[in-house]
Design an enzyme around this catalytic site. Structure first.
Site, mmCIF file in Angstrom:
data_model
loop_
_atom_site.group_PDB
_atom_site.id
_atom_site.type_symbol
_atom_site.label_atom_id
_atom_site.label_comp_id
_atom_site.label_asym_id
_atom_site.label_seq_id
_atom_site.Cartn_x
_atom_site.Cartn_y
_atom_site.Cartn_z
ATOM 1 N N HIS A 55 0.529 -1.143 -0.045
ATOM 2 C CA HIS A 55 0.014 0.068 0.004
ATOM 3 C C HIS A 55 0.706 0.896 0.253
ATOM 4 C CE1 HIS A 55 -3.004 3.109 1.339
ATOM 5 N NE2 HIS A 55 -2.327 3.399 2.543
ATOM 6 N N HIS A 70 13.982 13.626 12.576
ATOM 7 C CA HIS A 70 12.875 13.842 13.114
ATOM 8 C C HIS A 70 11.790 12.925 13.125
ATOM 9 C CE1 HIS A 70 10.422 15.981 9.388
ATOM 10 N NE2 HIS A 70 11.202 14.786 9.317
ATOM 11 N N HIS A 71 12.280 11.487 11.430
ATOM 12 C CA HIS A 71 11.748 10.042 12.121
ATOM 13 C C HIS A 71 12.529 9.321 12.301
ATOM 14 C CE1 HIS A 71 9.628 11.678 8.083
ATOM 15 N NE2 HIS A 71 10.815 12.195 7.683
ATOM 16 N N TYR A 99 7.482 15.996 0.255
ATOM 17 C CA TYR A 99 7.892 17.007 -0.406
ATOM 18 C C TYR A 99 7.270 16.604 -1.683
ATOM 19 C CZ TYR A 99 8.830 19.015 3.990
ATOM 20 O OH TYR A 99 8.826 18.938 5.768
ATOM 21 N N ARG A 119 1.325 1.245 15.768
ATOM 22 C CA ARG A 119 0.750 0.844 13.908
ATOM 23 C C ARG A 119 1.116 -0.550 13.454
ATOM 24 N NH1 ARG A 119 4.992 4.977 10.845
ATOM 25 N NH2 ARG A 119 3.553 4.132 8.824
ATOM 26 N N GLU A 169 11.242 13.277 -0.198
ATOM 27 C CA GLU A 169 10.446 12.025 -1.365
ATOM 28 C C GLU A 169 8.860 13.259 -0.787
ATOM 29 O OE1 GLU A 169 10.677 9.849 -3.089
ATOM 30 O OE2 GLU A 169 7.933 10.195 -3.100
ATOM 31 N N THR A 192 5.411 27.036 4.957
ATOM 32 C CA THR A 192 4.570 26.701 5.046
ATOM 33 C C THR A 192 3.744 27.299 5.276
ATOM 34 O OG1 THR A 192 5.540 24.498 4.921
ATOM 35 C CG2 THR A 192 3.823 24.191 4.884
ATOM 36 N N SER A 235 -2.109 25.996 -5.926
ATOM 37 C CA SER A 235 -2.010 27.869 -7.012
ATOM 38 C C SER A 235 -2.593 27.916 -7.690
ATOM 39 C CB SER A 235 -0.467 28.632 -6.422
ATOM 40 O OG SER A 235 0.042 28.040 -5.659
ATOM 41 N N SER A 266 13.193 5.548 -13.139
ATOM 42 C CA SER A 266 11.985 6.531 -14.100
ATOM 43 C C SER A 266 12.028 8.198 -13.673
ATOM 44 C CB SER A 266 11.083 5.573 -14.099
ATOM 45 O OG SER A 266 9.854 6.319 -14.394
ATOM 46 N N SER A 267 12.102 7.796 -12.211
ATOM 47 C CA SER A 267 12.114 9.209 -11.718
ATOM 48 C C SER A 267 13.276 10.116 -12.170
ATOM 49 C CB SER A 267 11.404 9.229 -10.624
ATOM 50 O OG SER A 267 10.453 8.612 -9.688
ATOM 51 N N TRP A 324 7.060 -0.084 3.902
ATOM 52 C CA TRP A 324 7.753 0.051 2.888
ATOM 53 C C TRP A 324 8.614 1.339 3.005
ATOM 54 C CZ3 TRP A 324 8.247 6.096 1.194
ATOM 55 C CH2 TRP A 324 8.533 7.196 2.017
ATOM 56 N N LYS A 344 2.761 29.812 2.532
ATOM 57 C CA LYS A 344 1.680 29.093 1.243
ATOM 58 C C LYS A 344 0.805 29.364 1.755
ATOM 59 C CE LYS A 344 3.183 26.925 -1.773
ATOM 60 N NZ LYS A 344 3.873 27.768 -3.000
ATOM 61 N N ASP A 352 7.065 20.488 -26.992
ATOM 62 C CA ASP A 352 7.066 19.377 -26.335
ATOM 63 C C ASP A 352 8.365 19.037 -25.420
ATOM 64 O OD1 ASP A 352 7.175 16.102 -25.812
ATOM 65 O OD2 ASP A 352 5.814 16.599 -27.623
ATOM 66 N N HIS A 356 12.618 11.833 3.572
ATOM 67 C CA HIS A 356 11.473 13.096 4.319
ATOM 68 C C HIS A 356 11.299 14.214 2.465
ATOM 69 C CE1 HIS A 356 9.436 15.505 6.840
ATOM 70 N NE2 HIS A 356 10.554 16.344 6.177
#
Lengths: 527, 185
Positions: free
Chosen positions: A69, A297-298, A252, A445, A250, A323, A263, A164-165, A134, A326, A99, A248
């Site tokens: 998931h 912080h993780h 963002y 969890r 990721e 943040t 926006s 790919s990314s 994950w 925004k 293009d 982290h």
């Protein structure tokens, strides 16, 4: 390239070098990923509706579903839809380019991702599957605890998805840097283009670190290296540092394209240019930059010393500043605007509400002392689903309704769209808000069973999941309804608020656009 | 013309990617170096050659406690001869550990080590240690393993660390070659 060049049949898609067709394929892939990944989450919620084991006797299978998931939603739903899908479709249209800069590389990016999805599915059905979460922490992901080929296949899948990314990101940056139409200075580029540019740079800096860490894990598992094995002088904590140095940024990578979409939509439906355009653009740059120096912080519970934790608390809280810029700029854009609550705008305002709710719990969790109590509880699950899953998915829905007329030439039904919004908004809040209570009460969890004390809110959460599922299938109906019954969309269905270049071409956008480069005299709706 | 610009941009970006991959792998030696230099995360120092032991030793005593662990994959018994000892700051001291192979085969072990509290680690210097190399024990063999160390008097000048009165030195013995076959599937 002549306008007559328009391949048909399977060649049009498999060999495609057209940014719009590739974007469409990314969006379709994302929908497939969403159905599989969403199906898994509903099965998980079905099991968790009541205490005890009802449906999933095999706890490894439960772990595999939690893992798959996560992988699916991050790498095969949100990233393809926002970066590959909307990015491919609208970056060239918005900057006035015919293009992408490397159309064939664009094709490879997509098909690598499709291959990665196949590898991930193979991993899931091989040798018990990867039940690592994950985050793939060793020693759980080591050969001792996951001896089969499943984790190796999952690693390979992430390697391929990462390649790919990276190719996609290089393509997008080169396009944005080199192919803007005359007069389209960076400071005139729409915020969605800025968002994709920042995201692409984050990808380039973060994904290689994941690839490196995955390679270390692969050789640890198969070739006897000891990067993460203490007896060989390694350290499992090293994995966590490398993983979160990628992980982290990721988050963002997932949310910054959403910022861009929101926006555009807020400005369009408030019929005002975005408030504080430059502040908005550089706030995204700041979030991207600070996002690289907060990873630990993780890992507050791994035994970091107090000074290190103090630094990471501070650095993490600093992210709330750009943040906040925004959020307040979106509100200021709406302030005094002529607001039209069409479906995209509903989802955009819903996004702001959900993102603020998730952001506030993020500030709570950034405190190292607080986090020791909440680490790995449902509070964390609620937090990151508010920001990443439902806020990001609301942005994707918003983008879909906003641009579907341009992409397909047919406009969605406003009534159906509004029903979908309210079903989703009620559903996801009922689904995830009670998880704050469960987490604060200490429910861990990634475990398929729990003490009876947690039964009440778990049932509420599962009912929310059911409503969300109904909303999601209703969305699939809307897609079908739009594509078959939708009325023809005009070039600009949104009126004076929609000022970016994609609204200057007909709907559906022709196969080739901007072959005569548009000339931008003044800023396009952003100043 | 524009095409060359694209290639140039893409090539620089590829270099960036290659650099980040390199950094990911370089993080292993870089982090080790960083820990050794700063004592970060409880990494004790290794005193190379005639460091100024004993020259400006202080009268203050510090308690050094010894902690020993053995990974379950290694059939060894491993214990300090003394649970704790008292040492004058700056004075070099020798401590002994006893290791015995209670398994039926010869085995090679290697010890990982750590010092707590972390803030004292940069002042805890080892002159000689059995943990610097791999140790081989025949079946049933029992040996004494020495470690000599001193506490750097500079600890008294560090306002954060000068309150430390007890330092714990911890060892964990692991099999030198991982036992389980990584390719077992």
């Amino acid at each position: 390239m002549s306008a007559a060049h328009h391949p048909t049949g399977w060649r049009r898609w498999v060999y495609s070098t057209n940014h719009k067709d590739i974007g469409t394929m990314y969006i379709v892939l994302s929908m497939i990923g969403a159905i599989i990944g969403g199906g898994m989450s509903w099965y998980i919620r079905l099991e968790l509706a009541q205490p005890g084991i009802q449906f999933i006797d095999d706890t490894q299978l439960y772990n595999v579903m939690v893992t798959a998931h996560g992988f699916l939603m991050v790498f095969f739903v949100v990233m393809p839809a926002m970066i590959g899908g909307f990015g491919n479709w609208f970056v060239p249209l918005m900057i006035g380019a015919p293009d992408m800069s490397f159309p064939r590389m664009n094709n490879i990016s997509f098909w690598l991702l499709a291959a990665a999805l196949v590898l991930l599915v193979l991993a899931g059905v091989t040798g018990g599957g990867p039940g690592t979460g994950w985050t793939v922490y060793p020693p759980l992901s080591s050969a001792t605890y996951h001896p089969g080929p499943a984790v190796d296949l999952a690693i390979l899948s992430l390697h391929v998805a990462g390649a790919s990314s990276i190719l996609g990101a290089i393509n997008l940056i080169t396009t944005i840097v080199n192919m803007r139409a005359p007069g389209m200075t960076m400071h005139r580029a729409p915020l969605f283009v800025w968002a994709i540019l920042v995201t692409a740079f984050l990808l380039l800096l973060a994904i290689p670190v994941l690839a490196g860490a995955l390679t270390m894990l692969l050789t640890d598992r198969n070739f006897g290296t000891t990067f993460f094995v203490p007896e060989g002088g390694g350290d499992p904590i090293l994995w966590q540092h490398l993983f979160w140095f990628f992980g982290h940024p990721e988050v963002y990578i997932i949310i910054i394209p959403a910022f861009g979409i929101i926006s555009q939509i807020i400005a369009t439906f408030s019929k005002k240019p975005v408030f504080g355009y430059l502040g908005m653009a550089y706030a995204m740059c700041a979030i991207g930059f600070v996002g690289f120096v907060v990873w630990a912080h993780h890992m507050y519970t791994v035994g970091l010393d107090v000074n290190t934790r103090a630094y990471f608390v501070l650095a993490t809280m600093v992210i709330a500043v750009p943040t906040g810029i925004k959020i307040f700029s979106w509100l200021a854009t709406m302030w005094g605007g002529s607001i039209e609550l069409k479906t995209p705008m509903l989802f955009a305002t819903g996004f702001i509400a959900l993102f603020v709710a998730g952001g506030v719990t993020g500030v709570v969790l950034s405190n190292a002392g607080m986090d020791v109590a909440l680490h790995d509880t449902y509070y964390v699950v609620a937090h990151f689903h508010y920001v990443l899953s439902i806020a990001a998915v609301f942005a994707m829905y918003a983008g879909f309704y906003y641009w579907i007329g341009k992409m397909s030439g047919r406009q969605y039904s406003e009534t159906l769209g509004k029903i979908h919004f309210w079903a989703s908004f009620v559903g996801v809040n009922l689904l995830f808000f009670p998880q704050h209570f469960l987490g604060a009460a200490g429910m861990p969890r990634r475990i398929p069973d729990y003490p009876d004390a947690y039964a009440g809110w778990n049932m509420v959460s599962s009912v929310g999941a059911l409503i969300t599922a109904i909303g999601t299938f209703f969305f699939l109906y809307i897609v079908w309804h739009t594509l078959t019954r939708g009325r023809a969309a005009e070039a600009n269905p949104w009126g004076v608020g929609a000022t970016t270049l994609e609204w200057t071409v007909p709907s559906p956008a022709p196969f080739h656009t901007h072959e005569d480069l548009p000339k931008i005299e003044a800023a396009q709706g952003v100043e | 013309m524009t095409n060359r610009r694209h290639i140039y941009t893409a090539a620089s970006l590829f270099l960036l990617v290659a650099g980040m991959v390199g950094l990911a792998f370089a993080s292993v030696p870089l982090y080790r170096l960083f820990c050794q230099v700063t004592g970060f995360g409880g990494t004790p120092r290794v005193a190379t050659g005639g460091l100024s032991t004993g020259t400006d030793s202080s009268d203050r005593q510090i308690t050094v406690r010894f902690d020993s662990n053995v990974n379950s994959a290694l059939p060894w018994r491993f214990k300090p001869v003394l649970r704790q000892t008292s040492v004058r700051i700056g004075e070099e001291k020798l401590a002994l550990f006893t290791a015995e192979n209670i398994g039926e085969k010869a085995a090679t072990g290697t010890a990982s080590f750590n010092v707590t509290p972390y803030k004292a680690a940069r002042y805890f210097a080892k002159v000689q240690c059995f943990c610097f190399e791999e140790q081989r024990l025949e079946a049933g063999q029992k040996v004494d393993m020495p470690v000599s160390f001193f506490v750097d008097p500079e600890i008294l000048d560090d306002p954060n660390a000068r309150d430390v009165s007890t330092i714990t030195l911890s060892y964990t013995f692991f099999p030198a070659e991982p036992e389980g076959d990584a390719n077992s599937w």
